[in-house]
Design a protein around this motif. Structure first.
Motif, PDB file in Angstrom:
ATOM      1  N   GLN A 126       0.676  -1.264   0.067  1.00  0.00           N
ATOM      2  CA  GLN A 126       0.025   0.060   0.098  1.00  0.00           C
ATOM      3  C   GLN A 126       1.001   1.338   0.002  1.00  0.00           C
ATOM      4  O   GLN A 126       1.567   1.550   1.046  1.00  0.00           O
ATOM      5  CB  GLN A 126      -0.893  -0.008   1.163  1.00  0.00           C
ATOM      6  CG  GLN A 126      -1.741   1.302   1.355  1.00  0.00           C
ATOM      7  CD  GLN A 126      -2.639   1.569   0.188  1.00  0.00           C
ATOM      8  OE1 GLN A 126      -3.212   0.861  -0.540  1.00  0.00           O
ATOM      9  NE2 GLN A 126      -2.619   2.926  -0.360  1.00  0.00           N
ATOM     10  N   GLU A 128      -0.171   4.686  -1.163  1.00  0.00           N
ATOM     11  CA  GLU A 128      -0.602   5.855  -1.066  1.00  0.00           C
ATOM     12  C   GLU A 128      -0.883   5.980   0.174  1.00  0.00           C
ATOM     13  O   GLU A 128      -1.214   5.350   0.956  1.00  0.00           O
ATOM     14  CB  GLU A 128      -1.990   5.925  -1.928  1.00  0.00           C
ATOM     15  CG  GLU A 128      -2.562   7.487  -1.578  1.00  0.00           C
ATOM     16  CD  GLU A 128      -3.864   7.661  -2.607  1.00  0.00           C
ATOM     17  OE1 GLU A 128      -4.353   7.084  -2.998  1.00  0.00           O
ATOM     18  OE2 GLU A 128      -4.308   8.994  -2.315  1.00  0.00           O
ATOM     19  N   GLU A 271      -6.244   2.253  -6.115  1.00  0.00           N
ATOM     20  CA  GLU A 271      -6.480   2.100  -7.382  1.00  0.00           C
ATOM     21  C   GLU A 271      -5.236   2.035  -7.958  1.00  0.00           C
ATOM     22  O   GLU A 271      -4.937   2.443  -9.137  1.00  0.00           O
ATOM     23  CB  GLU A 271      -7.000   3.425  -7.801  1.00  0.00           C
ATOM     24  CG  GLU A 271      -6.176   4.801  -7.509  1.00  0.00           C
ATOM     25  CD  GLU A 271      -6.209   5.607  -6.374  1.00  0.00           C
ATOM     26  OE1 GLU A 271      -6.641   5.035  -5.260  1.00  0.00           O
ATOM     27  OE2 GLU A 271      -5.965   6.874  -6.270  1.00  0.00           O
ATOM     28  N   GLU A 305     -12.569   2.700  -7.937  1.00  0.00           N
ATOM     29  CA  GLU A 305     -11.000   2.526  -8.157  1.00  0.00           C
ATOM     30  C   GLU A 305     -10.941   2.527  -9.523  1.00  0.00           C
ATOM     31  O   GLU A 305      -9.871   2.829 -10.077  1.00  0.00           O
ATOM     32  CB  GLU A 305     -10.758   1.418  -7.466  1.00  0.00           C
ATOM     33  CG  GLU A 305     -10.897   1.375  -5.974  1.00  0.00           C
ATOM     34  CD  GLU A 305     -10.531   2.596  -5.118  1.00  0.00           C
ATOM     35  OE1 GLU A 305      -9.468   3.082  -5.498  1.00  0.00           O
ATOM     36  OE2 GLU A 305     -11.218   2.948  -4.107  1.00  0.00           O
ATOM     37  N   GLU A 327      -9.876  12.681  -5.789  1.00  0.00           N
ATOM     38  CA  GLU A 327     -10.786  11.844  -5.013  1.00  0.00           C
ATOM     39  C   GLU A 327     -12.269  12.643  -5.026  1.00  0.00           C
ATOM     40  O   GLU A 327     -13.213  11.771  -5.333  1.00  0.00           O
ATOM     41  CB  GLU A 327     -10.449  12.035  -3.374  1.00  0.00           C
ATOM     42  CG  GLU A 327      -9.367  11.018  -3.157  1.00  0.00           C
ATOM     43  CD  GLU A 327      -9.385   9.748  -3.817  1.00  0.00           C
ATOM     44  OE1 GLU A 327     -10.358   9.339  -4.108  1.00  0.00           O
ATOM     45  OE2 GLU A 327      -8.091   9.006  -3.892  1.00  0.00           O
ATOM     46  N   TYR A 383      -7.246  12.215   4.095  1.00  0.00           N
ATOM     47  CA  TYR A 383      -8.514  11.491   3.388  1.00  0.00           C
ATOM     48  C   TYR A 383      -9.477  11.366   4.070  1.00  0.00           C
ATOM     49  O   TYR A 383      -9.939  10.426   4.713  1.00  0.00           O
ATOM     50  CB  TYR A 383      -7.753  10.076   3.193  1.00  0.00           C
ATOM     51  CG  TYR A 383      -6.509   9.983   2.479  1.00  0.00           C
ATOM     52  CD1 TYR A 383      -5.256  10.593   2.708  1.00  0.00           C
ATOM     53  CD2 TYR A 383      -6.603   9.730   0.715  1.00  0.00           C
ATOM     54  CE1 TYR A 383      -4.220  10.475   1.823  1.00  0.00           C
ATOM     55  CE2 TYR A 383      -5.723   9.637   0.082  1.00  0.00           C
ATOM     56  CZ  TYR A 383      -4.575  10.247   0.335  1.00  0.00           C
ATOM     57  OH  TYR A 383      -3.446  10.382  -0.424  1.00  0.00           O
ATOM     58  N   TYR A 388     -13.252  14.004   0.032  1.00  0.00           N
ATOM     59  CA  TYR A 388     -14.015  12.980  -0.863  1.00  0.00           C
ATOM     60  C   TYR A 388     -15.350  13.634  -0.815  1.00  0.00           C
ATOM     61  O   TYR A 388     -15.902  13.742  -2.448  1.00  0.00           O
ATOM     62  CB  TYR A 388     -14.029  11.769  -0.163  1.00  0.00           C
ATOM     63  CG  TYR A 388     -12.872  10.680  -0.131  1.00  0.00           C
ATOM     64  CD1 TYR A 388     -11.574  11.112   0.243  1.00  0.00           C
ATOM     65  CD2 TYR A 388     -12.833   9.575  -1.052  1.00  0.00           C
ATOM     66  CE1 TYR A 388     -10.423  10.492   0.127  1.00  0.00           C
ATOM     67  CE2 TYR A 388     -11.841   8.837  -1.080  1.00  0.00           C
ATOM     68  CZ  TYR A 388     -10.703   9.337  -0.553  1.00  0.00           C
ATOM     69  OH  TYR A 388      -9.369   8.427  -0.826  1.00  0.00           O
TER      70      TYR A 388
HETATM   71  N1  TRP Z   1      -6.977   6.416  -2.955  1.00  0.00           N
HETATM   72  C1  TRP Z   1      -7.694   5.341  -2.543  1.00  0.00           C
HETATM   73  C2  TRP Z   1      -9.125   5.706  -2.867  1.00  0.00           C
HETATM   74  O1  TRP Z   1      -9.846   6.663  -2.369  1.00  0.00           O
HETATM   75  C3  TRP Z   1      -7.699   5.381  -0.837  1.00  0.00           C
HETATM   76  C4  TRP Z   1      -6.497   5.410  -0.126  1.00  0.00           C
HETATM   77  C5  TRP Z   1      -5.717   6.441   0.416  1.00  0.00           C
HETATM   78  C6  TRP Z   1      -5.830   4.351   0.709  1.00  0.00           C
HETATM   79  N2  TRP Z   1      -4.588   6.141   1.169  1.00  0.00           N
HETATM   80  C7  TRP Z   1      -4.901   4.707   1.451  1.00  0.00           C
HETATM   81  C8  TRP Z   1      -6.316   3.070   0.695  1.00  0.00           C
HETATM   82  C9  TRP Z   1      -4.130   3.854   2.217  1.00  0.00           C
HETATM   83  C10 TRP Z   1      -5.618   1.953   1.920  1.00  0.00           C
HETATM   84  C11 TRP Z   1      -4.502   2.692   2.514  1.00  0.00           C
HETATM   85  O2  TRP Z   1      -9.348   4.985  -3.713  1.00  0.00           O
END
Ligand code: TRP
Ligand code: ZN
Length: 882
Positions: A126, A128, A271, A305, A327, A383, A388
């Motif tokens: 992971q 992001e 994604e 995604e 987002e 996030y 979002y």
């Molecule tokens: N970019 C992802 C989405 O919204 C979400 C995301 C961001 C994420 N940081 C993360 C998922 C860390 C898991 C862990 O689709």
């Protein structure tokens, strides 16, 4: 080793990197505790950058075992490998050079679930937002786009499957029990979109032929045995791919698209280019184990995604301040997709319910921030539902302001102009200005000013002049760091509902701009006139929730009832019903607090029962009409000195009155809507189940006995009905033998299905009242509780803190202290998860004084914790700050 420096990052400090990354070559030799990563990075110095500027790469908890420049060792005096950065000096001035870095990782012990980790014996990544720097030293920022080649070496028996982004180049055995695979991704991408998965998984396969005739292989990887539960996700994927071609003109761009479902995951899904990784909760479904809500979530998240492939991947963010660029826009796209696949009105109602339940409190509390923030300490904490969901609403408003065709033209221009780039919100907005000729400067305040605007409106009718006058005012409340605000450009869809129930959508207005049925509120206060209105109208304002605002309208009970009866915009009709109910619940709460008897307007009950029984309306809508505002909705409306017990009591009394008055109607509905054939997850069938279960709840309240719910539990042939009956039993009759029996049966039957057991924990974590904390503590000791699995932690601790207002806010503050201790414990393993759980305390200041004081003490206990992560200390400090 904590590597966060606690430093604040500012948008205005953005500047390009000194070095351009041309190519990335990665080799992974996978091992649970001793993985070797070799990263070969080709750089060149950007024109104009001084020859003595060093290369600075990001890192986090890395062990570096080798470092070469153009295949030669680098002198110790020429580099510095620190906790958060690798700095290399004396690099070539004008020719490209190769840096080769070797690092050693232990995926097995990586409990943060960021970077490379293991879940159920599967290696997965992971990255992001800033996880790639936990794999190797790297320019780990979204504006560094490069082409990647990835070689994976692993034990063949335990990891027969070796996956990464892009297209498969080839692979072979290595003769020593290991094998390798190579992948090449031709699309330049930022490091946060990198992914690697290796392990032993089952697969569901299909193909998709794009509009231009290319065949794409589709693969969804799940734990062996779960393949049948991935067919719905596959179907949703194919529908998403088709929809993006038809509605946004976007085709998929690789030969293969893969999804991997894993059971330990911090969020919903990710994604990564060509290789999405999902929380298995948003992939796996069958009627036995998934609810209608689960099916809807899977459809939405698979779409989300997938849609990122264009909005996020092909066009990405220049920096993390621009997160809403991908987002907010992608949520808007997945909302539109679901609206097209299901019922648009019902989808909109659900979106607005969720926006108000989650984003409005964020925007009205200590964690409020603009959709496009200008500073952050820990990007993981951004996030948010503001980025979002409000980000999606802002995109929707652009579509509302410009109209369908210009919005489409603006999107087309965005794709054309910025494909392959890392861009900003300003770039995005400029595309819509270009195609429409409109100046969106004022509108763009929606990205920059935090806080939910309050729009106050009052209407007067002059019968002699046949003129309706609407006086409007807007106020954007102060938020942290933003004490004063400018007036916003607020698009308000409207209609006038006349005395005979007919609808007038005015074509002209004086004193303001009207495009179609959209009134543009741009001033702090503004008065507009509608002429030629032949009878006294009731104004319906903010139809379809065209702007994410709080609306205060002077309106009589009769006017609300008129809208509830005649509005043809179903969202607005639901809104009118919901407003009536909310008003009654707020007044009821006041009565409970002063000890007066509660009086309930018969008009409210009648309106709800009329809607529930109206067979011209779809069942899903009727279920939404019957669903009263939640305890948190009522708390938010009250806003200060909130007493969750009084709210609970008022809500129960009002429910009981509705249940009593509608008893026969509910009994009839419950019979009529009994399932007539095998389960199908489509929206129409889900709507019938929702209405039937709503009728069941009211019947159980009217009968005040567990019998009917126990019977429904036993008779259920799908998870939607089963969990509804179980939750009804647990919430209302937690000590009844029927409840104990049902909980035990459920646990035994689904003991080996983690996603279902999450529901079992959640059903009990939400049992209201003072006994909740003891119950949650007992459940923590249940052998099925697993503190390392984020879904399980959220299902018990998260559900308790976010969704059990009376239980969590017990007057003695013990539940706050419990949460504080849990947060400190979880933070040592998984800071991201801990920080998110802590946001459940964000509305503490609106509680009555006694509870607020105790909440504050618990927050201070957290703030005083030793070795807090940046994630938790950022949230706790902002939450406490006045
Ligand atoms: N970019 C992802 C989405 O919204 C979400 C995301 C961001 C994420 N940081 C993360 C998922 C860390 C898991 C862990 O689709
Ligand atoms: Zn997303």
């Amino acid at each position: 080793m904590r590597t966060d420096t606690g430093e604040i990052i500012h948008l205005e400090d953005y500047r390009e990197t000194d070095f351009v990354l041309e190519r990335v070559d990665l080799t992974f030799e996978l091992d649970p505790t001793d993985t070797k990563v070799e990263a070969r990075l080709i750089f060149h110095r950007r024109a104009g950058v001084p020859a003595d500027a060093p290369l600075v790469l990001d890192g986090d908890e890395l062990t570096m075992t080798g470092l070469l420049l153009d295949q030669e060792p680098i002198a110790a005096s020429d580099y510095e490998a620190g906790a958060t950065a690798l700095i290399i000096r004396n690099l070539p001035e004008s020719v490209p050079f190769e840096i080769c870095i070797t690092t050693a990782l232990s995926p097995q012990t990586n409990t943060q679930l960021m970077g490379l980790y293991r879940t159920n014996n599967v290696y997965c990544t992971q990255c992001e937002a800033e996880g790639f720097r936990r794999i190797t030293y790297f320019p780990d920022r979204p504006d560094v786009l490069a082409v990647y080649t990835v070689n994976i070496i692993a034990d063949k028996a335990t990891a027969p499957l070796l996956l990464s982004n892009g297209n498969f180049l080839g692979g072979a055995g290595m003769g020593d029990g290991r094998h390798f695979a190579a992948w090449f991704d031709p699309h330049p991408k930022p490091s946060y979109l990198f992914a690697l998965v290796a392990g032993d998984l089952g697969v569901v396969e299909d193909t998709f032929t794009t509009a231009s005739g290319r065949e794409v292989a589709l693969k969804i990887y799940v734990e062996h045995g779960n393949e049948p539960r991935a067919t719905y996700a596959m179907d949703a994927l194919k529908r998403s791919m088709r929809w993006d071609e038809e509605v946004f003109g976007r085709e998929y761009d690789l030969d293969i698209f893969m999804i991997v479902a894993v059971s330990d995951f911090n969020m919903g899904a990710m994604e990564n280019k060509g290789l999405n990784v999902f929380n298995d909760k948003y992939v796996l479904a069958d009627p036995e184990t998934a609810t209608d809500q689960d099916y809807a979530n899977i459809e939405a998240i698979i779409a989300h995604e997938y849609f990122h492939n264009w909005t996020g991947n092909r066009i990405t963010c220049r920096d993390w301040f621009q997160l809403c660029l991908k987002e907010g826009l992608t949520v808007y796209r997945d909302h539109e997709f679901s609206a097209d696949q299901r019922s648009r009105a019902v989808k909109r109602i659900a979106e607005v319910r969720m926006l108000k339940a989650e984003q409005f409190p964020e925007d009205g509390g200590p964690l409020a921030h603009p959709v496009r923030p200008t500073r952050y300490r820990e990007i993981n904490n951004f996030y948010t539902t503001t980025v979002y969901e409000k980000g999606s609403e802002v995109t929707r408003m652009i579509a509302t302001l410009l109209g369908r065709d210009l919005f489409k033209a603006g999107m087309d221009l965005y794709f054309e102009r910025h494909d392959g780039q890392a861009v900003t919100i300003e770039d995005f907005v400029a595309c819509f200005e270009a195609v429409s000729g409109r100046d969106l400067t004022q509108f763009a305040l929606w990205y920059h000013q935090a806080g939910t605007p309050l729009v106050s409106a009052s209407g007067t009718y002059d019968a002699a002049r046949q003129r309706f006058t609407l006086a409007l005012e807007q106020m954007v409340p102060p938020t942290p760091g933003q004490p004063t605000k400018e007036p916003m450009h607020i698009p308000l869809r409207l209609a006038l509902v006349l005395e005979d129930g007919s609808i007038a959508t005015p074509s002209a207005v004086t004193g303001g701009e009207l495009t179609g049925d959209v009134l543009h509120l741009t001033e702090r206060s503004q008065t507009v006139h509608f002429d030629g209105i032949s009878s006294r109208p009731v104004i319906s304002l903010n139809r379809d929730f065209s702007a994410p605002v709080n609306l205060h309208l002077e309106r009589s009970a009769a006017e609300r009832a008129h809208l509830a009866r005649y509005e043809t915009d179903l969202f607005a009709r639901w809104q009118a019903l919901n407003d009536m109910a909310l008003l009654a619940l707020v007044e009821g709460t006041a009565s409970v607090r002063t000890g007066e008897p509660l009086t309930i307007e018969p008009a409210l009950i009648e309106a709800l029962l009329v809607a529930a029984g109206d067979e011209t309306l779809e069942p899903a809508f009727r279920a939404q009409a019957l669903a009263l505002p939640s305890e948190s909705d009522i708390a938010r409306e009250i806003g200060r000195q909130v007493d969750p017990d009084a709210i609970f009591s008022a809500r129960q009394q009002i429910m009981a009155a509705i249940a009593e008055a509608g008893r026969e109607q509910f009994a009839a509905l419950f019979e009529q809507l009994a399932p007539s054939g095998p389960f199908t997850p489509d929206a129409a069938s889900a709507g019938r189940r929702a209405l039937r279960n709503s009728a069941l709840t009211y019947l159980v309240v009217a009968e005040n006995s567990p019998a009917r719910a126990a019977k429904a539990f036993a008779a259920a042939d799908n998870m939607t009905d089963r969990i509804h009956a179980l939750t009804t039993l647990a919430h209302r009759f937690h000590d009844a033998p029927e409840t104990t029996q049902a909980l035990d049966d459920f646990k035994t039957r689904f003991a080996d299905n983690a996603l279902v057991i999450d529901k079992w924990f959640a059903a009990q974590a939400t049992i209201p009242g003072n006994g909740a904390l003891a119950r949650v503590k007992a459940l923590l000791a249940d052998p099925l509780f697993n503190p390392l699995n984020p879904n399980r932690v959220r299902s018990l601790i998260g559900t308790f803190a976010f969704s059990n207002p009376t239980g969590f806010n017990r007057p003695d503050g013990e539940a706050y202290r419990f949460l504080a201790a849990e947060i400190l414990d979880i933070d040592r393993r998984n800071p991201q998860l801990a920080a998110r759980l802590l946001t459940s305390m964000r509305s503490w200041r609106s509680l009555e004084d006694g509870r607020a004081e105790r909440a504050k003490l618990a927050l201070k206990e957290i703030a005083a914790g030793a070795k807090l992560s940046a994630d938790v200390s950022d949230i706790v400090e902002r939450t406490l700050k006045s």
